[in-house]
Design a protein around this motif. Sequence first.
Motif, PDB file in Angstrom:
ATOM      1  N   ALA A 180     -27.033 -46.148   8.465  1.00  0.00           N
ATOM      2  CA  ALA A 180     -26.739 -47.291   9.526  1.00  0.00           C
ATOM      3  C   ALA A 180     -27.438 -48.213   8.769  1.00  0.00           C
ATOM      4  N   MET A 181     -28.375 -48.302   8.422  1.00  0.00           N
ATOM      5  CA  MET A 181     -29.103 -49.598   7.910  1.00  0.00           C
ATOM      6  C   MET A 181     -28.315 -50.110   6.573  1.00  0.00           C
ATOM      7  N   ALA A 182     -28.002 -49.359   5.788  1.00  0.00           N
ATOM      8  CA  ALA A 182     -27.283 -49.668   4.537  1.00  0.00           C
ATOM      9  C   ALA A 182     -25.827 -50.082   4.946  1.00  0.00           C
ATOM     10  N   GLU A 183     -25.039 -49.562   6.003  1.00  0.00           N
ATOM     11  CA  GLU A 183     -23.806 -49.996   6.401  1.00  0.00           C
ATOM     12  C   GLU A 183     -23.935 -51.250   6.965  1.00  0.00           C
ATOM     13  N   GLN A 184     -24.926 -51.497   7.832  1.00  0.00           N
ATOM     14  CA  GLN A 184     -25.244 -52.996   8.086  1.00  0.00           C
ATOM     15  C   GLN A 184     -25.560 -54.205   7.104  1.00  0.00           C
ATOM     16  N   ILE A 185     -26.220 -53.884   6.011  1.00  0.00           N
ATOM     17  CA  ILE A 185     -26.380 -54.590   4.957  1.00  0.00           C
ATOM     18  C   ILE A 185     -25.136 -54.863   4.375  1.00  0.00           C
ATOM     19  N   ALA A 186     -24.151 -53.789   4.058  1.00  0.00           N
ATOM     20  CA  ALA A 186     -23.065 -53.924   3.516  1.00  0.00           C
ATOM     21  C   ALA A 186     -21.897 -54.960   4.417  1.00  0.00           C
ATOM     22  N   ARG A 187     -21.979 -54.701   5.440  1.00  0.00           N
ATOM     23  CA  ARG A 187     -21.213 -55.660   6.614  1.00  0.00           C
ATOM     24  C   ARG A 187     -21.837 -56.971   6.171  1.00  0.00           C
ATOM     25  N   GLU A 188     -22.973 -56.969   6.509  1.00  0.00           N
ATOM     26  CA  GLU A 188     -23.671 -58.677   6.832  1.00  0.00           C
ATOM     27  C   GLU A 188     -23.531 -59.390   5.539  1.00  0.00           C
ATOM     28  N   LEU A 189     -24.294 -58.687   4.442  1.00  0.00           N
ATOM     29  CA  LEU A 189     -24.388 -59.145   3.173  1.00  0.00           C
ATOM     30  C   LEU A 189     -23.041 -59.127   2.295  1.00  0.00           C
ATOM     31  N   GLY A 190     -22.431 -58.000   2.215  1.00  0.00           N
ATOM     32  CA  GLY A 190     -21.537 -57.890   1.177  1.00  0.00           C
ATOM     33  C   GLY A 190     -21.841 -57.180   0.183  1.00  0.00           C
ATOM     34  N   LYS A 191     -23.167 -56.788   0.125  1.00  0.00           N
ATOM     35  CA  LYS A 191     -23.600 -55.765  -0.944  1.00  0.00           C
ATOM     36  C   LYS A 191     -23.054 -54.415  -1.162  1.00  0.00           C
ATOM     37  N   PRO A 192     -22.546 -53.908  -2.253  1.00  0.00           N
ATOM     38  CA  PRO A 192     -21.989 -52.667  -2.562  1.00  0.00           C
ATOM     39  C   PRO A 192     -22.922 -51.654  -1.554  1.00  0.00           C
ATOM     40  N   TYR A 193     -22.370 -50.974  -0.951  1.00  0.00           N
ATOM     41  CA  TYR A 193     -22.775 -49.693  -0.182  1.00  0.00           C
ATOM     42  C   TYR A 193     -23.832 -49.022  -0.953  1.00  0.00           C
ATOM     43  N   GLY A 194     -23.835 -48.555  -2.011  1.00  0.00           N
ATOM     44  CA  GLY A 194     -24.519 -47.896  -2.961  1.00  0.00           C
ATOM     45  C   GLY A 194     -25.714 -48.663  -3.352  1.00  0.00           C
ATOM     46  N   GLU A 195     -25.717 -49.883  -3.702  1.00  0.00           N
ATOM     47  CA  GLU A 195     -26.851 -50.832  -3.870  1.00  0.00           C
ATOM     48  C   GLU A 195     -27.579 -51.034  -2.430  1.00  0.00           C
ATOM     49  N   ALA A 196     -26.844 -50.927  -1.427  1.00  0.00           N
ATOM     50  CA  ALA A 196     -27.600 -51.174   0.034  1.00  0.00           C
ATOM     51  C   ALA A 196     -28.577 -49.837   0.184  1.00  0.00           C
ATOM     52  N   GLN A 197     -27.838 -48.869  -0.013  1.00  0.00           N
ATOM     53  CA  GLN A 197     -28.807 -47.571   0.339  1.00  0.00           C
ATOM     54  C   GLN A 197     -29.947 -47.634  -0.637  1.00  0.00           C
ATOM     55  N   LYS A 198     -29.897 -48.076  -1.891  1.00  0.00           N
ATOM     56  CA  LYS A 198     -31.107 -48.117  -2.650  1.00  0.00           C
ATOM     57  C   LYS A 198     -31.982 -49.523  -2.017  1.00  0.00           C
ATOM     58  N   GLU A 199     -31.487 -50.365  -1.413  1.00  0.00           N
ATOM     59  CA  GLU A 199     -32.473 -51.241  -0.739  1.00  0.00           C
ATOM     60  C   GLU A 199     -33.175 -50.755   0.320  1.00  0.00           C
ATOM     61  N   VAL A 200     -32.415 -50.029   1.070  1.00  0.00           N
ATOM     62  CA  VAL A 200     -33.096 -49.236   2.156  1.00  0.00           C
ATOM     63  C   VAL A 200     -34.172 -48.462   1.694  1.00  0.00           C
TER      64      VAL A 200
END
Length: 480
Positions: free
Chosen positions: A85-105
């Motif tokens: 859920a957090m990675a999806e929110q990063i991808a929606r709000e920031l536009g970061k690719p979902y795979g990168e967003a998962q790594k950020e979490v």
Amino acid sequence: MSDDMQYSQFIAGEFRQGASATRFTVINPATGQPLGDYAHATRADVDEAVAAAAEAFRTWRKTSALERSALLRRVATLMRERGQAMAEQIARELGKPYGEAQKEVVTAAEMFEWASEEARRIYGRTIPARSEGITQTVVWEPVGPVAAFAGWNAPAITPSRKISGALAAGCTIVIKPSEETAGVALLIARVVQDAGIPDGVVNLVFGDPAEIADMLCAAPQIAMVTFTGATAIGKIIGAKAAQTMKRATLELGGHAPVVVCDDVDVDRVVRMAVATKYRNAGQVCTSPTRFLVQAPIYAAFCEKFVKAAEAVVVGDPFDAATQMGPLKNQRRLDAIDRLVQDARERGLTVATGGERIGREGFFYRPTVILQPTLDSDVASIEPFGPIALISPFEQLDDAIAEANRLPFGLAAYAYTNHLQRAHRLANEIDSGVVCVNEWQASLPETPFGGHKDSGLGSEGGIEGVQEFLRIKCVRQGAAS
């Protein structure tokens, strides 16, 4: 945001709407369409958040290190469990690719794990006394309630780094994350609450950045300010903090040089350089930007770099094939376009990119500019976007001089297989972080901070926790 959680403030353990009539709309950068909106915090809202942090500090500072550690580890566990859920929110709000967003979490969770471990290792020391019957000890104490400011480009990592470090030290916090990625910060707040962190220990306020900065920096209950963002704004925040003798930790901008010597495997360096440069569309303060390549391999490096940049897949953050998403907002798009236009007007070679992609969202082509002149804007202004500059150098002295030319010193990179060169580059480049044959400038366990105009103090590692502590010397004699 999910149906059971809306955009809001988070004050004294309560998710609630701000009292201002002014509202902020969060935009999806991939589509340019609204994701939701919320009311700004008023002065009364901010005052309540400060009061909550000050009241909670009275008990949180006395909470045992063992208990603080356990709670922070629980935050990390819940963050991992809610990672999707957090990675999806990063991808929606920031536009970061979902795979990168998962790594950020994952990295954000590691921030809490590291802080949980350090909470139990805040050691003082005993100093030998000059006479019998005297003990002299040095004690680390939490500095007090903290005011924190975080940008939008790492919406999970940056708030997590500040919150975890403050709480590990025994401080409470009022944080103003970016209004543009408020949903990610609110998901962190929900995790903090569900982990059992007491009400008031963590508070989030969103609103007019300048007004909130003025309020928090002037608040007498606030003991320290920590800011991540642009250098110009950081200097203002630091000056405001100094007026009331608050400690300030500032993680500011950069314009990272990359020195590439002629003894390296060009294909390998280019492959990793392109992946790192265009990560998060270059919207990273440590993003490698000024590539300084030794003359014998310059032509081959440029050819391979341009080809690799052209192959970067730009698109929908939720498409598994996407390697680079959009820029965050129209401001970033306009700023990048101005830098490219200035380069073209000066006759510089834009080898690839240099233009917007489509009209929906804020997509921009990965861009490479060759041999930028020192009077060009892009040579001195941090692009904070998908622009790479490539210039040749003859002698290592020339590369080191260029690497140190600007008043920034946040991150720098160097590639060489020659030991003596590696030592020189590590020792002579003036930067808070120097990566030699490596691209990871920041980890939870390592200190991260800049030199010169890139900041004051450190985040991460033992040093990052110490930023939230103050020293007390206690001398005690026997009772008479």
